[in-house]
Design an enzyme around this catalytic site. Structure first.
Site, PDB file in Angstrom:
ATOM      1  CB  CYS A  79      16.134  24.371  46.069  1.00 41.28           C
ATOM      2  SG  CYS A  79      14.734  25.489  46.409  1.00 41.28           S
ATOM      3  CG  HIS A 167      13.580  21.329  43.076  1.00 37.20           C
ATOM      4  ND1 HIS A 167      14.085  20.692  44.184  1.00 37.20           N
ATOM      5  CD2 HIS A 167      13.028  22.490  43.522  1.00 37.20           C
ATOM      6  CE1 HIS A 167      13.847  21.429  45.266  1.00 37.20           C
ATOM      7  NE2 HIS A 167      13.215  22.529  44.892  1.00 37.20           N
ATOM      8  CD  GLU A 169      15.113  17.499  42.879  1.00 35.15           C
ATOM      9  OE1 GLU A 169      14.678  17.993  43.940  1.00 35.15           O
ATOM     10  OE2 GLU A 169      15.981  18.046  42.165  1.00 35.15           O
ATOM     11  CB  SER A 221       6.383 -11.572  53.763  1.00 33.78           C
ATOM     12  OG  SER A 221       6.921 -10.951  52.600  1.00 33.78           O
ATOM     13  N   GLY A 222       6.229 -13.827  51.265  1.00 32.70           N
ATOM     14  CA  GLY A 222       5.564 -14.021  49.988  1.00 32.70           C
ATOM     15  C   GLY A 222       5.740 -12.830  49.081  1.00 32.70           C
ATOM     16  N   GLY A 223       6.258 -11.724  49.617  1.00 37.86           N
ATOM     17  CA  GLY A 223       6.475 -10.522  48.828  1.00 37.86           C
ATOM     18  C   GLY A 223       7.817 -10.518  48.131  1.00 37.86           C
ATOM     19  CB  VAL A 224       9.107  -8.397  45.348  1.00 43.61           C
ATOM     20  CG1 VAL A 224       8.940  -7.001  45.933  1.00 43.61           C
ATOM     21  CG2 VAL A 224      10.310  -8.436  44.414  1.00 43.61           C
ATOM     22  CG  ASP A 225      10.620  -5.715  49.562  1.00 43.19           C
ATOM     23  OD1 ASP A 225      10.949  -5.440  48.392  1.00 43.19           O
ATOM     24  OD2 ASP A 225       9.832  -5.022  50.224  1.00 43.19           O
ATOM     25  CB  SER A 226      10.841 -11.650  52.354  1.00 40.82           C
ATOM     26  OG  SER A 226       9.677 -12.149  51.733  1.00 40.82           O
ATOM     27  CB  SER A 227      10.796 -13.462  47.161  1.00 39.73           C
ATOM     28  OG  SER A 227       9.538 -13.765  47.723  1.00 39.73           O
TER      29      SER A 227
END
Length: 509
Positions: A79, A167, A169, A221-227
């Protein structure tokens, strides 16, 4: 050596989607602002120029220096990128007589083109532009057109440079992934070896080399990222990883005790810290969401600093920063400017004297989950909905106190439990409740009430960059609304948020 496709961002709302599609092909890519092009080494196999809200005719239009790119690497302009390549080469770009936006079909197509190989004549594409290319140098050869757009696609003779007006994508371009595969795999020669397994293996080796015998502190934190961050680091350095799980008083109901036990079952070296008073007191009287984030970020640093001093020779602070955090926290000219700050993105105070390690800062959320599965992390962590770093502080749209937090915890528990009980939890990307700074009139029994309003929010998404509101059954919403009003003292009205991202964000603050 990790092969990379470099994406130069001109501020398009679709730039992140380009990256997502490239990664679906098991090829690593990075997004960089057009005016902050990194040093290009042998890892780069090709370059994509994104779209933009700007016109190439604007006085302050983005104008990248492609000296070290063009003629040296395969180049695809999308584009705005296609228009920029045409105009900067001596072509002409002018306003379209009719703004071209929406579905179109390729009325003519060079089926021998290596960029369009395998695509179907007449295939549907998505147009979104107010300018059109009127003329190009003789070396620009048209490879695709629509009824209204002559230069829907072109190749520059004598070089691996291409431009497309549509586009590829977005899902509306039905064979866009074929085109991107042709460019990334066939033209750029990428080997498609970037997988969750290869990422985990490479990252663990990188962490071992980078950290050696150093000690690392990580806030869980208990979340997926930090785990997932913890699992990677634990695999790399074992007991040299010191995990801290902080109760900031802004977690979900019973979250601290429940998640702490889950972490201990993973054999992580973890300490639980009760810092509820520190956070809640620091937030007293604060209503501005950015100020809340900064206060919470500062408090986290104070807690980590105090805990790190209890451990000798800590050298690193690990963080679960992921790619959307990085993208949204770094200003790019155009609408990709900073939306909100993230307390886990950026530097630390000098007095802490800790270096930062962020193993996931190149991954989108769904990629983090795939890596977590590769590492054997169970569904208790992997399938959890995203939860903001500042916690319930940014779901209370006013000043914070213990009573409001307790109220929202109860409401949230009713909502999330209801989703699980009715087998709806895994049908949405994220769900939560928001305590509004609004009181409304109600009637309970024979009495008039004037109490709080709760907004429920549930969205569907792939990576959090865009999201649609979840069409939860009316019967479920009616039931959960009634349960909240009956069980949670101080609430007499529940509303449901039907806004999508964009234009709204997922969180309210």
């Amino acid at each position: 050596m990790q092969e990379t496709i470099l994406i130069l961002d001109f501020g398009s709302q679709y730039t992140q989607l380009i990256a997502r599609r490239v990664r679906e092909l098991n090829v690593f890519c990075e997004i960089h602002p057009f005016n902050k092009i990194p040093v290009i080494d042998q890892q780069v196999k090709g370059v994509i120029l994104s779209g933009s809200p700007y016109s190439v005719r604007d006085e302050n239009a983005p104008s990248p220096d492609l000296t070290n790119i063009r003629h040296k690497f395969p180049l695809l302009g999308v584009c705005y990128g296609a228009q920029y390549l045409a105009q900067s080469s001596g072509g002409m770009v002018a306003p379209s007589e009719i703004r071209e936006y929406g579905r179109a079909n390729l009325s003519s197509m060079d089926e021998t083109s290596d960029l369009l190989h395998g695509m179907t004549p007449g295939t549907q594409v998505w147009m979104s532009h107010g300018d059109t290319i009127l003329s190009t140098p003789d070396s620009f050869k048209v490879i695709a057109s629509t009824v209204d757009v002559k230069y829907a696609g072109y190749r520059v003779a004598g070089e691996s440079t291409y431009g497309i007006q549509f586009h590829p994508e977005v899902y509306h371009t039905t064979e866009g992934l074929i085109l991107l595969r042709n460019f990334v795999v066939d033209i750029c020669g990428c080997n498609q070896l970037w997988t969750p397994e290869s990422f985990a293996e490479t990252t663990v080796a990188m962490l071992q080399q980078k950290l050696g015998n150093d000690k690392v502190v990580l806030g869980l934190s208990g979340g997926v990222d930090s785990s997932v961050t913890a699992m990677l680091l634990n695999k790399a350095i074992g007991k040299n990883l010191y995990c801290i799980f902080v109760d900031n008083g802004l977690l979900r109901k019973n979250e601290f005790s429940r998640v702490l036990e889950r972490y201990k079952s993973l054999n992580l070296n973890i300490t639980g810290v009760d810092a509820r008073d520190l956070f809640i007191d620091a937030l007293k009287g604060v209503t501005d969401p950015e100020q809340k984030r900064k206060i919470i970020g500062k408090a986290f640093i104070e807690v980590f600093d105090a805990e790190a001093h209890k451990i000798q020779d800590i050298k690193w602070l690990a963080q679960g920063t992921i790619y959307p955090d990085v993208i949204e926290s770094h200003s790019v000219k155009g609408p990709s400017a900073t939306i909100k700050s993230h307390h886990n993105v950026g530097g630390l105070p000098d007095y802490m004297n800790l270096k930062i390690v962020e193993p996931l800062n190149s991954l989108f959320k769904d990629e983090v989950r795939k890596v977590g599965r590769t590492l054997g992390l169970d569904a208790e962590f992997l399938d959890r909905h995203p939860f903001p770093g500042p916690g319930l502080a940014v779901r209370i749209l006013s000043d914070i106190d213990r009573e409001k937090v307790a109220m929202l915890q109860e409401v949230d528990d009713v909502f999330i439990t209801g989703l699980r009980t009715n087998e709806l939890y895994h049908t949405v990307w994220q769900a939560f409740a928001v305590l509004l700074p609004v009181q409304s009139v109600g009637v309970m029994g024979d009495e008039r009430t004037y109490e709080n309003v709760i907004a429920l929010r549930a969205v569907t998404s792939t990576d959090g960059m865009t999201a649609d509101w979840a069409h939860l059954p009316y019967e479920f919403l009616a039931k959960v609304s009634n349960e909240i009003i009956n069980k949670v003292k101080g609430v007499n009205r529940v509303v449901y948020d039907i806004s999508s991202k964009p234009p709204a964000t997922i969180e309210w603050e």
